[in-house]
Scaffold this active site. Structure first.
Site, PDB file in Angstrom:
ATOM      1  N   GLU A   1       5.878  20.816 -79.870  1.00 33.54           N
ATOM      2  CA  GLU A   1       6.623  22.034 -79.533  1.00 33.54           C
ATOM      3  C   GLU A   1       8.101  21.740 -79.307  1.00 33.54           C
ATOM      4  O   GLU A   1       8.506  20.590 -79.143  1.00 33.54           O
ATOM      5  CB  GLU A   1       6.053  22.667 -78.244  1.00 33.54           C
ATOM      6  CG  GLU A   1       5.160  23.871 -78.469  1.00 33.54           C
ATOM      7  CD  GLU A   1       5.942  25.132 -78.811  1.00 33.54           C
ATOM      8  OE1 GLU A   1       7.150  25.041 -79.085  1.00 33.54           O
ATOM      9  OE2 GLU A   1       5.330  26.210 -78.803  1.00 33.54           O
TER      10      GLU A   1
ATOM     11  N   ASN B   1       8.321  28.499 -71.151  1.00 33.64           N
ATOM     12  CA  ASN B   1       7.840  28.141 -72.480  1.00 33.64           C
ATOM     13  C   ASN B   1       8.941  27.768 -73.455  1.00 33.64           C
ATOM     14  O   ASN B   1       8.893  26.729 -74.096  1.00 33.64           O
ATOM     15  CB  ASN B   1       7.011  29.302 -73.038  1.00 33.64           C
ATOM     16  CG  ASN B   1       6.398  29.022 -74.382  1.00 33.64           C
ATOM     17  OD1 ASN B   1       7.032  29.174 -75.406  1.00 33.64           O
ATOM     18  ND2 ASN B   1       5.128  28.614 -74.373  1.00 33.64           N
TER      19      ASN B   1
ATOM     20  N   ASN C   1       7.275  34.593 -75.956  1.00 33.80           N
ATOM     21  CA  ASN C   1       7.150  33.211 -76.417  1.00 33.80           C
ATOM     22  C   ASN C   1       8.483  32.685 -76.938  1.00 33.80           C
ATOM     23  O   ASN C   1       9.277  32.164 -76.185  1.00 33.80           O
ATOM     24  CB  ASN C   1       6.043  33.144 -77.479  1.00 33.80           C
ATOM     25  CG  ASN C   1       5.538  31.743 -77.727  1.00 33.80           C
ATOM     26  OD1 ASN C   1       6.274  30.783 -77.627  1.00 33.80           O
ATOM     27  ND2 ASN C   1       4.264  31.624 -78.056  1.00 33.80           N
TER      28      ASN C   1
ATOM     29  N   ASP D   1       5.406  32.693 -82.414  1.00 31.52           N
ATOM     30  CA  ASP D   1       5.702  31.557 -81.545  1.00 31.52           C
ATOM     31  C   ASP D   1       7.218  31.390 -81.492  1.00 31.52           C
ATOM     32  O   ASP D   1       7.928  32.352 -81.255  1.00 31.52           O
ATOM     33  CB  ASP D   1       4.971  30.314 -82.056  1.00 31.52           C
ATOM     34  CG  ASP D   1       4.594  29.348 -80.941  1.00 31.52           C
ATOM     35  OD1 ASP D   1       5.449  29.068 -80.093  1.00 31.52           O
ATOM     36  OD2 ASP D   1       3.448  28.868 -80.921  1.00 31.52           O
TER      37      ASP D   1
END
Length: 346
Positions: A88, A177, A228, A274
């Protein structure tokens, strides 16, 4: 690696952070690797937003947006165990791509990895607890972390960690996040509940937050379920947020001269969105996790191109010597594709 931990929010911390986009040279002082050649100026499309030149990463650069159906290629040296974790938060610091590598086990243990120019991967920071990453001043990484439910600054030279902010209205965040830093040092970040169980406490809602250079935290939006991905337009006048799961949305918020967000408007519907990246023409590279693809959209939300990969995808960032390589992270994989347009490094 043991590392000193400091938790005080101070003007000094923000002085370190707010240089993130103001340097514009991609050459962090903390990295002793020789700096790459500065990208040569290229012809900017006539349709390119003139305000993009105000972003140091896009000064004199742009190119041509992608079109049609494209395929990104795996970087084999970065292959990992996609069944038990995710890569990520990619960020390009001028010499290498850094990304978070976290597991699905209890506490979602995470570390920050470095993908070098030779295609090999090494661990830069152990036990980072991180997800999304952004580039701070002097080569530091600013991270959205779930292990302590805070925004943290990591010094790549010694591994030290400083808390930037860790609560709202007296309560911890859920699981920060993704984040983006404005040229003035303002930080914008998303706080879904995906890794809420990593540490005690949390918020009653999932939200998008703004952290001003004075350290004050305010709510941008609390109407998107599990927000997100987050990004800024090259001119810093529009904030983009994606979230909502299966019935997802890409939303754009105008930013005023004081850096405050106005009411958002929906640009596109999307399934399980995402992270995202932005090119110097202002186009949006939105990842769709389960669809294993990137949708390239104009600032108005019009479809321009699709880039597919061979596993679930999480996020995107531009890198390489001229920032014309789009790097993608996902389920134990990093992909890349060379484009004819420059972009932002996270």
């Amino acid at each position: 690696m043991s590392r000193p931990v400091r938790t005080a929010l101070s003007a000094a911390v923000f002085a370190l952070v707010l240089g993130a986009c103001q340097r514009g040279d991609d050459t962090p002082a903390a990295d002793t690797t020789p700096a790459p050649e500065q990208p040569a100026a290229s012809t900017v499309d006539a349709d390119a937003p003139s305000a993009a030149s105000s972003n140091p990463y896009c000064s004199g650069e742009a190119g041509t947006a992608p079109s049609g159906e494209l395929v990104a290629q795996r970087i084999r040296g970065a292959d990992g165990d996609g069944a038990n974790g995710l890569y990520e938060g990619p960020v390009w610091n001028g010499q290498a791509l850094y990304f978070s590598d976290f597991r699905f086990s209890d506490g979602f243990p995470s570390r920050i990895r470095r993908l070098g120019a030779d295609g090999t991967v090494e661990t830069a920071i152990e036990d980072s607890g991180s997800n999304g990453l952004a580039l701070g001043s002097d080569g530091a990484l600013v991270a959205a972390t779930h292990d302590r439910k805070e925004l943290s600054r990591y010094d790549l030279a010694d591994g030290s960690r400083i808390r930037i902010v860790g609560e709202f209205e007296g309560q911890p965040f859920n699981s920060p996040n993704d984040l983006v830093i404005g040229t003035d040092g303002t930080i914008w970040f998303t706080d879904p509940d995906f890794q809420r169980s990593a540490a005690p406490g949390g918020q009653p809602k999932t939200r998008v937050y703004r952290v001003g250079t004075d350290g004050q935290v305010s709510v941008v939006d609390d109407s998107i379920a599990n927000p997100n991905g987050i990004a800024l337009s090259p001119d810093g006048r529009t904030l983009y947020v994606a979230g909502g799961g299966d019935q997802g949305v890409l939303r754009a918020y105008p930013l005023d001269e004081a850096g405050q967000a106005g009411a958002g408007r929906d640009l596109a519907s999307t399934a399980v969105p995402d992270g995202m990246a932005i090119d110097c023409l202002g186009n949006i590279y939105l990842t769709e996790h389960n669809n294993r693809r990137v949708r390239v959209l104009s600032p108005e939300g019009d479809a321009l191109a699709t880039i597919t990969v061979d596993a679930n995808i999480t996020n995107a960032a531009f890198g390489g010597p001229q920032r014309r390589t789009l790097y993608l992270t996902g389920a134990g994989a990093v992909w890349s594709i060379d484009l004819e347009v420059a972009g932002l490094p996270y």
